[in-house]
Design a protein around this motif. Structure first.
Motif, short mmCIF file in Angstrom:
data_model
loop_
_atom_site.label_atom_id
_atom_site.label_comp_id
_atom_site.label_asym_id
_atom_site.label_seq_id
_atom_site.Cartn_x
_atom_site.Cartn_y
_atom_site.Cartn_z
N PHE A 104 95.39 149.81 64.86
CA PHE A 104 96.34 150.99 64.42
C PHE A 104 96.85 151.69 65.59
CE2 PHE A 104 93.15 150.16 61.13
CZ PHE A 104 94.05 149.63 60.02
N GLY A 105 96.21 151.63 66.77
CA GLY A 105 96.75 152.24 67.87
C GLY A 105 96.39 151.78 69.27
N LEU A 106 97.09 152.08 70.20
CA LEU A 106 96.85 151.47 71.52
C LEU A 106 97.56 152.21 72.67
CD1 LEU A 106 95.28 149.00 72.98
CD2 LEU A 106 97.62 147.92 73.07
N GLY A 107 96.76 152.56 73.56
CA GLY A 107 97.19 153.36 74.71
C GLY A 107 97.10 152.75 76.04
N VAL A 108 98.06 152.67 76.99
CA VAL A 108 97.93 151.94 78.04
C VAL A 108 98.40 152.98 79.23
CG1 VAL A 108 98.87 150.28 79.36
CG2 VAL A 108 98.52 149.71 77.20
#
Length: 132
Positions: free
Chosen positions: A122-126
Protein backbone atom coordinates in the motif's frame (compact mmCIF):
# COMPACT_ATOMS: atom_id res chain seq x y z
CA UNK A 1 36.97 36.46 0.39
CA UNK A 2 38.40 37.52 3.75
CA UNK A 3 39.58 33.96 4.40
CA UNK A 4 41.43 33.90 1.07
CA UNK A 5 43.25 37.16 1.86
CA UNK A 6 44.13 35.84 5.32
CA UNK A 7 45.62 32.63 3.88
CA UNK A 8 47.57 34.52 1.23
CA UNK A 9 49.09 36.82 3.89
CA UNK A 10 49.92 33.88 6.16
CA UNK A 11 51.53 31.96 3.31
CA UNK A 12 53.61 34.99 2.32
CA UNK A 13 54.79 35.50 5.92
CA UNK A 14 55.75 31.83 6.23
CA UNK A 15 57.64 32.04 2.93
CA UNK A 16 59.62 35.10 3.99
CA UNK A 17 60.49 33.59 7.39
CA UNK A 18 61.83 30.50 5.66
CA UNK A 19 63.79 32.76 3.28
CA UNK A 20 62.12 31.35 0.18
CA UNK A 21 62.45 33.09 -3.12
CA UNK A 22 59.45 35.18 -4.21
CA UNK A 23 58.90 32.72 -7.08
CA UNK A 24 58.37 29.72 -4.76
CA UNK A 25 56.02 31.82 -2.60
CA UNK A 26 54.00 32.69 -5.73
CA UNK A 27 53.70 29.02 -6.60
CA UNK A 28 52.51 28.20 -3.09
CA UNK A 29 49.99 31.04 -3.19
CA UNK A 30 48.66 29.82 -6.53
CA UNK A 31 48.37 26.24 -5.23
CA UNK A 32 46.59 27.38 -2.09
CA UNK A 33 44.17 29.54 -4.09
CA UNK A 34 43.34 26.59 -6.33
CA UNK A 35 42.56 24.43 -3.28
CA UNK A 36 40.42 27.16 -1.68
CA UNK A 37 38.51 27.75 -4.93
CA UNK A 38 37.92 24.02 -5.34
CA UNK A 39 36.63 23.63 -1.78
CA UNK A 40 34.39 26.65 -2.17
CA UNK A 41 32.82 25.42 -5.39
CA UNK A 42 32.71 21.72 -4.54
CA UNK A 43 29.95 21.95 -1.97
CA UNK A 44 27.43 23.30 -4.48
CA UNK A 45 28.09 20.77 -7.24
CA UNK A 46 28.76 17.50 -5.45
CA UNK A 47 25.89 15.31 -4.28
CA UNK A 48 22.14 15.80 -4.44
CA UNK A 49 19.55 13.85 -2.47
CA UNK A 50 15.81 13.41 -2.13
CA UNK A 51 12.89 11.08 -1.49
CA UNK A 52 10.10 9.39 -3.42
CA UNK A 53 6.94 8.26 -1.61
CA UNK A 54 3.81 6.52 -2.88
CA UNK A 55 0.88 5.61 -0.62
CA UNK A 56 -2.69 4.50 -1.20
CA UNK A 57 -5.19 2.46 0.77
CA UNK A 58 -7.16 0.21 0.23
CA UNK A 59 -6.05 -0.05 -3.40
CA UNK A 60 -2.36 -0.66 -4.11
CA UNK A 61 -0.75 2.09 -6.23
CA UNK A 62 1.97 -0.21 -7.55
CA UNK A 63 3.75 -0.59 -9.93
CA UNK A 64 4.99 3.01 -10.12
CA UNK A 65 7.71 4.71 -12.15
CA UNK A 66 8.97 8.12 -11.08
CA UNK A 67 11.23 10.37 -13.12
CA UNK A 68 13.28 12.67 -10.92
CA UNK A 69 14.94 15.81 -12.24
CA UNK A 70 18.08 17.03 -10.45
CA UNK A 71 18.04 20.58 -9.10
CA UNK A 72 21.33 21.21 -10.89
CA UNK A 73 22.39 18.94 -13.79
CA UNK A 74 25.63 17.03 -13.41
CA UNK A 75 28.46 17.35 -15.94
CA UNK A 76 28.62 13.57 -16.41
CA UNK A 77 26.26 10.74 -15.51
CA UNK A 78 26.16 10.51 -11.69
CA UNK A 79 26.12 7.43 -9.51
CA UNK A 80 22.70 7.06 -7.87
CA UNK A 81 22.32 5.18 -4.59
CA UNK A 82 18.94 4.42 -3.08
CA UNK A 83 17.47 2.78 0.01
CA UNK A 84 13.99 1.75 1.07
CA UNK A 85 12.79 4.18 3.71
CA UNK A 86 9.22 3.06 4.41
CA UNK A 87 7.03 0.04 3.68
CA UNK A 88 3.29 -0.30 4.20
CA UNK A 89 2.24 -3.87 3.39
CA UNK A 90 -0.60 -6.21 4.23
CA UNK A 91 0.20 -7.97 7.51
CA UNK A 92 -0.87 -11.52 6.61
CA UNK A 93 1.13 -11.96 3.39
CA UNK A 94 4.81 -12.05 2.58
CA UNK A 95 6.37 -8.67 1.84
CA UNK A 96 8.27 -8.68 -1.43
CA UNK A 97 9.40 -5.47 -3.08
CA UNK A 98 11.33 -4.59 -6.21
CA UNK A 99 13.03 -1.21 -6.57
CA UNK A 100 15.14 -0.61 -9.68
CA UNK A 101 16.81 2.29 -11.41
CA UNK A 102 15.56 2.29 -14.98
CA UNK A 103 18.09 4.78 -16.35
CA UNK A 104 20.35 7.62 -15.19
CA UNK A 105 21.26 10.76 -17.15
CA UNK A 106 23.18 13.89 -16.09
CA UNK A 107 19.93 15.86 -15.69
CA UNK A 108 17.50 13.21 -14.35
CA UNK A 109 16.87 9.53 -13.56
CA UNK A 110 13.99 7.08 -13.38
CA UNK A 111 13.18 4.75 -10.49
CA UNK A 112 10.70 1.84 -10.72
CA UNK A 113 8.95 0.44 -7.64
CA UNK A 114 6.62 -2.53 -7.46
CA UNK A 115 5.47 -5.38 -5.27
CA UNK A 116 6.45 -8.88 -6.27
CA UNK A 117 4.35 -12.04 -6.60
CA UNK A 118 1.37 -12.11 -4.20
CA UNK A 119 2.51 -9.26 -1.92
CA UNK A 120 -0.04 -6.56 -1.16
CA UNK A 121 1.78 -3.24 -0.95
CA UNK A 122 0.00 0.00 0.00
CA UNK A 123 2.96 2.34 0.45
CA UNK A 124 6.64 2.58 -0.28
CA UNK A 125 9.20 5.29 0.36
CA UNK A 126 12.67 5.45 -1.18
CA UNK A 127 15.51 7.84 -0.32
CA UNK A 128 18.12 8.51 -2.98
CA UNK A 129 21.47 10.28 -3.35
CA UNK A 130 23.29 11.10 -6.60
CA UNK A 131 27.02 11.93 -6.71
CA UNK A 132 29.40 12.61 -9.61
Amino acid sequence: MQARKFFIRKLFVIGTKLKMSPFSVDIRIAALLMVICYIGSATSTLCQAGEVNFMSYPKSPFPQEKRIKFEQPFIERPVVMYAIKMIDAQYNTNTRIKVNLQWVRPERFSIFMTSAYDSKLFGLGVSWMACP
